[in-house]
Design a protein around this motif. Structure first.
Motif, PDB file in Angstrom:
ATOM      1  N   CYS A 176       0.410  12.910  -9.204  1.00 49.65           N
ATOM      2  CA  CYS A 176       1.838  13.147 -10.224  1.00 49.65           C
ATOM      3  C   CYS A 176       2.881  12.740  -9.441  1.00 49.65           C
ATOM      4  O   CYS A 176       3.795  12.247  -9.935  1.00 49.65           O
ATOM      5  CB  CYS A 176       1.627  14.601 -10.869  1.00 49.65           C
ATOM      6  N   ASN A 177       3.047  13.317  -8.219  1.00 52.45           N
ATOM      7  CA  ASN A 177       4.429  12.840  -7.196  1.00 52.45           C
ATOM      8  C   ASN A 177       4.394  11.269  -7.190  1.00 52.45           C
ATOM      9  O   ASN A 177       5.724  10.713  -7.443  1.00 52.45           O
ATOM     10  CB  ASN A 177       4.064  13.376  -6.039  1.00 52.45           C
ATOM     11  N   GLU A 181       0.246  15.775 -19.104  1.00 57.06           N
ATOM     12  CA  GLU A 181      -1.067  16.014 -19.473  1.00 57.06           C
ATOM     13  C   GLU A 181      -1.957  15.844 -18.568  1.00 57.06           C
ATOM     14  O   GLU A 181      -3.214  16.275 -18.295  1.00 57.06           O
ATOM     15  CB  GLU A 181      -1.020  15.065 -20.728  1.00 57.06           C
ATOM     16  N   TYR A 182      -1.708  14.812 -17.673  1.00 62.04           N
ATOM     17  CA  TYR A 182      -2.523  14.294 -16.414  1.00 62.04           C
ATOM     18  C   TYR A 182      -2.484  15.711 -15.414  1.00 62.04           C
ATOM     19  O   TYR A 182      -3.691  15.824 -15.317  1.00 62.04           O
ATOM     20  CB  TYR A 182      -2.226  13.067 -15.858  1.00 62.04           C
ATOM     21  N   LEU A 188       3.357   9.018  -9.558  1.00 57.29           N
ATOM     22  CA  LEU A 188       3.642   8.582 -11.000  1.00 57.29           C
ATOM     23  C   LEU A 188       5.023   8.880 -11.107  1.00 57.29           C
ATOM     24  O   LEU A 188       5.642   7.880 -11.762  1.00 57.29           O
ATOM     25  CB  LEU A 188       2.676   9.172 -11.845  1.00 57.29           C
ATOM     26  N   MET A 189       5.610  10.022 -10.640  1.00 60.16           N
ATOM     27  CA  MET A 189       7.046  10.067 -11.032  1.00 60.16           C
ATOM     28  C   MET A 189       7.851   9.278 -10.208  1.00 60.16           C
ATOM     29  O   MET A 189       8.873   8.843 -10.669  1.00 60.16           O
ATOM     30  CB  MET A 189       7.341  11.695 -10.683  1.00 60.16           C
ATOM     31  N   HIS A 190       7.457   8.866  -8.986  1.00 59.97           N
ATOM     32  CA  HIS A 190       8.409   8.144  -7.954  1.00 59.97           C
ATOM     33  C   HIS A 190       8.216   6.486  -8.913  1.00 59.97           C
ATOM     34  O   HIS A 190       9.217   6.013  -9.011  1.00 59.97           O
ATOM     35  CB  HIS A 190       7.781   7.869  -6.714  1.00 59.97           C
ATOM     36  N   LEU A 191       7.026   6.319  -9.455  1.00 55.98           N
ATOM     37  CA  LEU A 191       6.966   4.819 -10.199  1.00 55.98           C
ATOM     38  C   LEU A 191       7.839   4.862 -11.367  1.00 55.98           C
ATOM     39  O   LEU A 191       8.477   3.882 -11.731  1.00 55.98           O
ATOM     40  CB  LEU A 191       5.583   4.645 -10.299  1.00 55.98           C
ATOM     41  N   GLN A 192       7.828   6.037 -12.025  1.00 52.64           N
ATOM     42  CA  GLN A 192       8.397   6.174 -13.322  1.00 52.64           C
ATOM     43  C   GLN A 192       9.912   5.951 -13.083  1.00 52.64           C
ATOM     44  O   GLN A 192      10.936   5.425 -13.775  1.00 52.64           O
ATOM     45  CB  GLN A 192       8.449   7.523 -13.933  1.00 52.64           C
ATOM     46  N   TYR A 227       0.662  -1.140   0.130  1.00 51.26           N
ATOM     47  CA  TYR A 227      -0.022  -0.111  -0.106  1.00 51.26           C
ATOM     48  C   TYR A 227       0.791   1.215   0.087  1.00 51.26           C
ATOM     49  O   TYR A 227       0.445   2.379   0.236  1.00 51.26           O
ATOM     50  CB  TYR A 227      -0.780   0.169   1.242  1.00 51.26           C
ATOM     51  N   LYS A 228       2.130   1.282  -0.079  1.00 54.50           N
ATOM     52  CA  LYS A 228       3.150   2.262   0.083  1.00 54.50           C
ATOM     53  C   LYS A 228       2.683   3.416  -0.868  1.00 54.50           C
ATOM     54  O   LYS A 228       2.454   4.655  -0.677  1.00 54.50           O
ATOM     55  CB  LYS A 228       4.431   1.887  -0.276  1.00 54.50           C
ATOM     56  N   TYR A 229       2.436   2.999  -2.278  1.00 49.02           N
ATOM     57  CA  TYR A 229       2.346   4.146  -3.416  1.00 49.02           C
ATOM     58  C   TYR A 229       1.009   4.622  -3.041  1.00 49.02           C
ATOM     59  O   TYR A 229       0.529   5.630  -3.647  1.00 49.02           O
ATOM     60  CB  TYR A 229       2.955   3.793  -4.636  1.00 49.02           C
ATOM     61  N   LEU A 230      -0.021   3.592  -3.023  1.00 53.70           N
ATOM     62  CA  LEU A 230      -1.549   4.168  -2.916  1.00 53.70           C
ATOM     63  C   LEU A 230      -1.475   5.351  -1.799  1.00 53.70           C
ATOM     64  O   LEU A 230      -2.226   6.185  -1.983  1.00 53.70           O
ATOM     65  CB  LEU A 230      -2.193   2.915  -2.709  1.00 53.70           C
ATOM     66  N   LEU A 231      -0.940   4.852  -0.671  1.00 52.76           N
ATOM     67  CA  LEU A 231      -1.008   6.010   0.444  1.00 52.76           C
ATOM     68  C   LEU A 231      -0.365   7.287   0.285  1.00 52.76           C
ATOM     69  O   LEU A 231      -0.637   8.222   0.581  1.00 52.76           O
ATOM     70  CB  LEU A 231      -0.430   4.994   1.739  1.00 52.76           C
ATOM     71  N   MET A 232       0.876   6.828  -0.400  1.00 50.38           N
ATOM     72  CA  MET A 232       1.652   8.145  -0.745  1.00 50.38           C
ATOM     73  C   MET A 232       0.868   9.022  -1.723  1.00 50.38           C
ATOM     74  O   MET A 232       0.772  10.411  -1.536  1.00 50.38           O
ATOM     75  CB  MET A 232       2.845   7.950  -1.613  1.00 50.38           C
ATOM     76  N   ALA A 233      -0.141   8.683  -2.453  1.00 52.33           N
ATOM     77  CA  ALA A 233      -0.951   9.364  -3.423  1.00 52.33           C
ATOM     78  C   ALA A 233      -2.022  10.180  -2.703  1.00 52.33           C
ATOM     79  O   ALA A 233      -2.365  11.144  -3.153  1.00 52.33           O
ATOM     80  CB  ALA A 233      -1.519   8.681  -4.603  1.00 52.33           C
ATOM     81  N   HIS A 234      -2.531   9.628  -1.511  1.00 50.17           N
ATOM     82  CA  HIS A 234      -3.598  10.194  -0.729  1.00 50.17           C
ATOM     83  C   HIS A 234      -3.151  10.844   0.468  1.00 50.17           C
ATOM     84  O   HIS A 234      -3.703  11.889   0.608  1.00 50.17           O
ATOM     85  CB  HIS A 234      -4.647   8.919  -0.049  1.00 50.17           C
ATOM     86  N   ASN A 235      -2.113  10.487   1.025  1.00 50.96           N
ATOM     87  CA  ASN A 235      -1.547  11.365   2.083  1.00 50.96           C
ATOM     88  C   ASN A 235      -0.203  10.996   2.444  1.00 50.96           C
ATOM     89  O   ASN A 235       0.063  10.079   3.150  1.00 50.96           O
ATOM     90  CB  ASN A 235      -2.622  10.865   3.423  1.00 50.96           C
TER      91      ASN A 235
END
Length: 317
Positions: free
Chosen positions: A243-244, A271-272, A246-250, A191-199
């Motif tokens: 976006c933050n 674009e997103y 997505l960039m980490h995942l990239q 859940y690391k990146y899902l949580l990063m995206a939310h909070n």
């Protein structure tokens, strides 16, 4: 019922049952036509459950001194105590099996918030009440994802609710077996990146909570963790935070992608960011790169698939 079946509580009128005071219903198309393909509903009409007939006179919340009644507009027929008792019964006996609940908005029994409370003379009201039944469900089950039918028309709130339902169900499956710090840490890693995206703060706090744990009471640790996770996911992810993330995942593909592929990925994220395309666009591109360049850690990230793609929830956010 299969062990992995997701059970959702729902106000019966939202399921299309003609249980309202006027023999009508408030069927939710999303709940019954789309979400129902993936979950099993347990239906509740607290007003019928406490003995009110169909049809029946309307009821509303009325402040009388320091108490609030749920009664007819003339003040008669208070069913507030019965609704509270029924709410406690469901909350403590049935709601433990649920992974979410959809309530009927504005209802004096089922509304989650901003319910009208009338004065005794009926000449004015304030919108500060909570439905008597819904209040008990939420009070006794603070982790349970709850939402109202009207708010589910908002794509961001809809996506957020469904995501939290699936998260909570995954947690319920996890705790069916004895927990230890390793299993808890593995769960958090997914859940690391899902949580990063939310909070982002919750992401840091929960990582610190698990990383510094030196005690013996894993149950207490788990209780703190899941409360932090569910609270951290309550707010829909902002475009900036996505976006933050997505960039980490990239960054995991920086050694694998050509300069053209990197540019294409950056443009999709930009674009997103500018609101030109939905989240689904850069996410699909990332999934493509993950298939071409497998990464075991990334493949376990819930951020990529927090719920069935058939729900198409990321098409509109």
């Amino acid at each position: 019922m299969q062990a992995d079946t997701i059970k959702i509580g729902i106000s019966a009128c939202l399921a299309g049952e003609k249980v309202r005071f006027d023999t009508g219903h408030k069927r939710s198309n999303f709940c019954m036509d789309e979400f129902a393909k993936h979950v099993e509903y347990t239906r509740f009409c607290p007003e019928v459950a406490v003995g009110l007939p169909i049809p029946r006179p309307t009821i509303r919340q009325v402040r009388v001194g320091d108490t609030i009644k749920v009664c007819r507009p003339d003040g008669s027929g208070d069913v507030g105590p019965q609704l509270t008792a029924y709410g406690i019964k469901v909350a403590t006996e049935q709601a433990k099996e649920l992974s979410g609940f959809v309530f009927c908005a504005k209802s004096p029994s089922c509304g989650m918030e901003r319910i009208k409370i009338y004065n005794e003379a009926g000449t004015g009201n304030t919108s500060e009440g909570v439905g008597f039944f819904a209040e008990q469900i939420m009070k006794h089950n603070p982790l349970l994802p709850c939402e109202e039918n009207g708010r589910l028309n908002d794509m961001h709130l809809r996506e957020n609710f469904v995501m939290r339902v699936y998260t909570f169900k995954n947690w319920q499956k996890l705790i069916q077996q004895p927990l230890n710090v390793h299993r808890l840490t593995q769960f958090h890693a997914q859940y690391k990146y899902l949580l990063m995206a939310h909070n982002y703060q919750a992401y840091r706090d929960l990582g610190h909570l698990l990383g510094t744990f030196l005690g013996d009471d894993v149950t207490e640790l788990a209780d703190k963790y899941i409360l932090g996770l569910m609270n951290g996911l309550k707010k829909p992810a902002s475009r900036k935070n996505n976006c933050n993330t997505l960039m980490h995942l990239q960054g995991y593909f920086k050694k694998d992608l050509s300069s053209v592929e990197k540019q294409e990925m950056r443009e999709a994220i930009d674009e997103y960011s500018d609101g030109l395309v939905p989240l689904y666009v850069p996410l699909t591109l990332l999934k493509h790169h993950l298939k071409v360049h497998p990464n075991e850690y990334l493949e376990k990230q819930v951020f990529f698939n927090p719920y069935p793609n058939e729900l198409k929830l990321r098409y509109g956010i």
